[in-house]
Write a protein that holds these residues in place. Structure first.
Motif, PDB file in Angstrom:
ATOM      1  N   UNK A 137       0.882  -1.076   0.014  1.00 47.08           N
ATOM      2  CA  UNK A 137       0.104  -0.030  -0.182  1.00 47.08           C
ATOM      3  C   UNK A 137       0.844   1.224   0.005  1.00 47.08           C
ATOM      4  N   UNK A 138       0.934   1.996  -0.976  1.00 45.05           N
ATOM      5  CA  UNK A 138       1.300   3.241  -1.181  1.00 45.05           C
ATOM      6  C   UNK A 138       0.901   4.392  -0.358  1.00 45.05           C
ATOM      7  N   UNK A 139       1.393   4.976   0.388  1.00 43.04           N
ATOM      8  CA  UNK A 139       0.728   5.907   1.344  1.00 43.04           C
ATOM      9  C   UNK A 139       1.618   7.089   1.564  1.00 43.04           C
ATOM     10  N   UNK A 140       2.323   7.827   0.574  1.00 39.61           N
ATOM     11  CA  UNK A 140       3.461   8.694   0.846  1.00 39.61           C
ATOM     12  C   UNK A 140       3.159  10.204   1.000  1.00 39.61           C
ATOM     13  N   UNK A 141       1.780  10.475   0.753  1.00 44.17           N
ATOM     14  CA  UNK A 141       1.631  11.717   0.899  1.00 44.17           C
ATOM     15  C   UNK A 141       1.660  12.777   0.098  1.00 44.17           C
ATOM     16  N   UNK A 142       1.853  14.022   0.560  1.00 48.41           N
ATOM     17  CA  UNK A 142       2.049  15.243  -0.296  1.00 48.41           C
ATOM     18  C   UNK A 142       3.052  16.169   0.414  1.00 48.41           C
ATOM     19  N   UNK A 143       3.571  17.311  -0.120  1.00 45.35           N
ATOM     20  CA  UNK A 143       4.141  18.299   0.263  1.00 45.35           C
ATOM     21  C   UNK A 143       3.795  19.683  -0.201  1.00 45.35           C
ATOM     22  N   UNK A 144       4.151  20.670   0.208  1.00 43.52           N
ATOM     23  CA  UNK A 144       3.489  22.011  -0.232  1.00 43.52           C
ATOM     24  C   UNK A 144       4.081  22.249  -1.767  1.00 43.52           C
ATOM     25  N   UNK A 145       3.334  22.985  -2.487  1.00 47.43           N
ATOM     26  CA  UNK A 145       3.817  23.181  -4.115  1.00 47.43           C
ATOM     27  C   UNK A 145       4.362  24.708  -3.910  1.00 47.43           C
TER      28      UNK A 145
END
Ligand code: FAD
Length: 456
Positions: A133-141
């Motif tokens: 399960x890939x759950x690597x999220x996000x970061x600010x653009x």
């Protein structure tokens, strides 16, 4: 034999998937490169809400009891209180994973083809699984605009731990993060200027919520430049920054917060090695969170159409259950509640009036303004309203939109109502406790029938 499941990313999506899989008897390994709890716990939901609680207490006590309140904002104590909550909750997540007998590995994971995962960390590892399960999220653009790399230009990650508050803060983006941090900083006495490219703040919310919240924040001295685009940021000397906006407007600030959205974190995964498909910057998934590769799932900010912690958690459960052979129901994204923890708070579930009309519904709306609520009056928070949207034919609830103190708590009842396909008649026959702000939801439903008790 137990099924082996690997979860990559220990944010709310990843740790929920890991815990659910462990409840279902799988042998679970969770790989996290940073801190457990991900964005939400470390630099998102929890720290912002701690700061918002502190700033509201500060602003209210200054307003109600100026003689009993210190002059200086106790920023370092506010930060300490936030850090304490974060570290306590992080230990909580660690404890839950330990209790679930989940193996936690610290390191950066990537796909190596098939169902093999490699980890670069204290030691290099290669692991095999039945499902990933890939759950690597996000970061600010950060938009490609001149001046983005100047000192004094920050994202929410940095602002949440900044050592001292600026005198003047410019916020690029009037979405959820921009509005919440505008609330915190203005309540703590910072001069805040919000720049938003759309013609209103919170462009996805009910238009009346956007308008009333903006008017309220303006009364707290927040300045808005709407329908304006940032063109460049220049250093002016003495630590001051100058922002040039479309239309020739310029704004000066000591600190600039860039809050224009977030991008999925995909690069370290090396998705191409496993042939996992990406569409518009996110992992492509179906309603069961399956990617195009069998046994590989993706959830949360790295894949989802809605970047919220409770969505990541719901998708995490779906992925874990599906991977372990359970029959699962896909998530209905129309019924996902959304909250903005400004003061007053805003929250919504279901359709806005425009969306409902666009989908062909003949609708009716009832509104209860907080000016008519006794509980709002004693709380000193009469800005806002509760709005119920129903379909005219059967009275079925289509959307509930709240601008009110505790709106983010009250919206749960609305979510349950929409999930159960409740009608306005069912709201009307429910007994609501008095005095509460929530009783205004019933008044809004009664208003549709011209029967509200506390409205003229
Ligand atoms: P994340 O929480 O981003 O977690 C992903 C994890 O994966 C991270 O810990 C990262 O280190 C790890 N990782 C990434 N790549 C790898 C790799 N290759 N190997 C190992 N580990 C890896 N949402 C709400 O619902 N309510 C709110 O009030 C709210 N407030 C917010 C306020 C702010 C300021 C921000 C920025 C966000 C907020 N959000 C809120 C959004 C919420 O934080 C996210 O939607 C949520 O954290 C997404 O969860 P996730 O598990 O998908 O990813």
């Amino acid at each position: 034999m137990k099924k082996r499941l690997i979860v990559i990313g220990g944010g709310p999506g990843g740790y929920t998937a890991a815990l659910r899989a462990s409840q279902l008897g799988a042998e679970v390994t969770l790989i996290e490169k940073g801190e457990l709890g991900g964005t939400c716990l470390n630099v998102g939901c929890i720290p912002t809400k701690s700061l918002l609680e502190s700033s509201q207490v500060w602003a209210k006590s200054r307003q109600w009891y100026p003689e009993a309140t210190a002059r200086e904002v106790p920023w370092s104590s506010i930060l300490k209180r936030k850090e304490l909550a974060v570290s306590q909750l992080r230990k909580g997540v660690q404890g839950l994973l330990r209790a679930g007998k989940i193996k936690v590995i610290k390191g950066t994971a990537s796909l190596a083809g098939g169902k093999t995962v490699t980890v670069a960390g204290e030691e290099a590892l290669s692991l095999q699984a039945d499902a990933i399960i890939l759950a690597t999220g996000s970061r600010p653009s950060l938009p490609p605009i001149e001046g983005m790399n100047l000192p004094g230009v920050v994202t929410s990650d940095e602002l949440l731990s900044i050592q001292s508050l600026p005198k003047r803060l410019a916020i690029i983006g009037g979405g959820v993060i921009g509005v919440e941090l505008a609330t915190v900083c203005s309540e703590l006495g910072v001069s805040v200027h919000v720049i938003e490219a759309a013609d209103r703040i919170l462009p996805n919310m009910d238009t009346q919520i956007s308008q009333q919240l903006k008017d309220h924040l303006e009364k707290q001295k927040v300045v808005f430049s709407l329908g304006k685009k940032l063109e460049k940021i220049l250093e002016k000397g003495g630590g001051s920054l100058e922002l040039s906006l479309s239309g020739g407007e310029s704004v000066e600030a000591d600190l600039v917060l860039v809050a224009v959205g977030r991008a999925a974190v995909l690069e370290p995964l090396q998705l191409e090695r496993a042939g996992v498909e990406v569409v518009r910057g996110k992992v492509k998934v179906n309603a069961y969170q399956q990617t195009n590769q069998p046994g590989i799932y993706a959830i949360g900010d790295c894949a989802s159409p809605i970047m919220l912690a409770h969505v990541a958690m719901a998708e995490g459960k779906i992925a874990a259950e599906h991977a372990l052979g359970l029959a699962v129901e896909p998530l209905n994204y129309d019924l996902v509640p959304q909250g903005i923890y400004s003061h007053p708070e805003a929250a919504m579930v279901g359709l806005t009036s425009e969306e409902a009309r666009n989908r062909g519904f003949d609708i009716e709306e009832g509104i209860f303004p907080l000016m008519a609520s006794g509980k709002a009056l004693v709380s000193g928070e009469t800005t806002g309203f509760l709005k119920v949207i129903a379909d005219k034919k059967y009275g079925r609830l289509l959307g509930i939109h709240l601008l009110a103190p505790h709106a983010t708590e009250m919206i749960s009842e609305a979510s349950l109502g929409l999930t159960l396909e409740a009608t306005i008649d069912e709201i009307i026959k429910t007994v609501y406790p008095h005095p509460t702000i929530a009783e205004g939801i019933q008044e809004a439903a009664l208003a549709i029938k011209g029967q509200a008790i506390h409205l003229p």
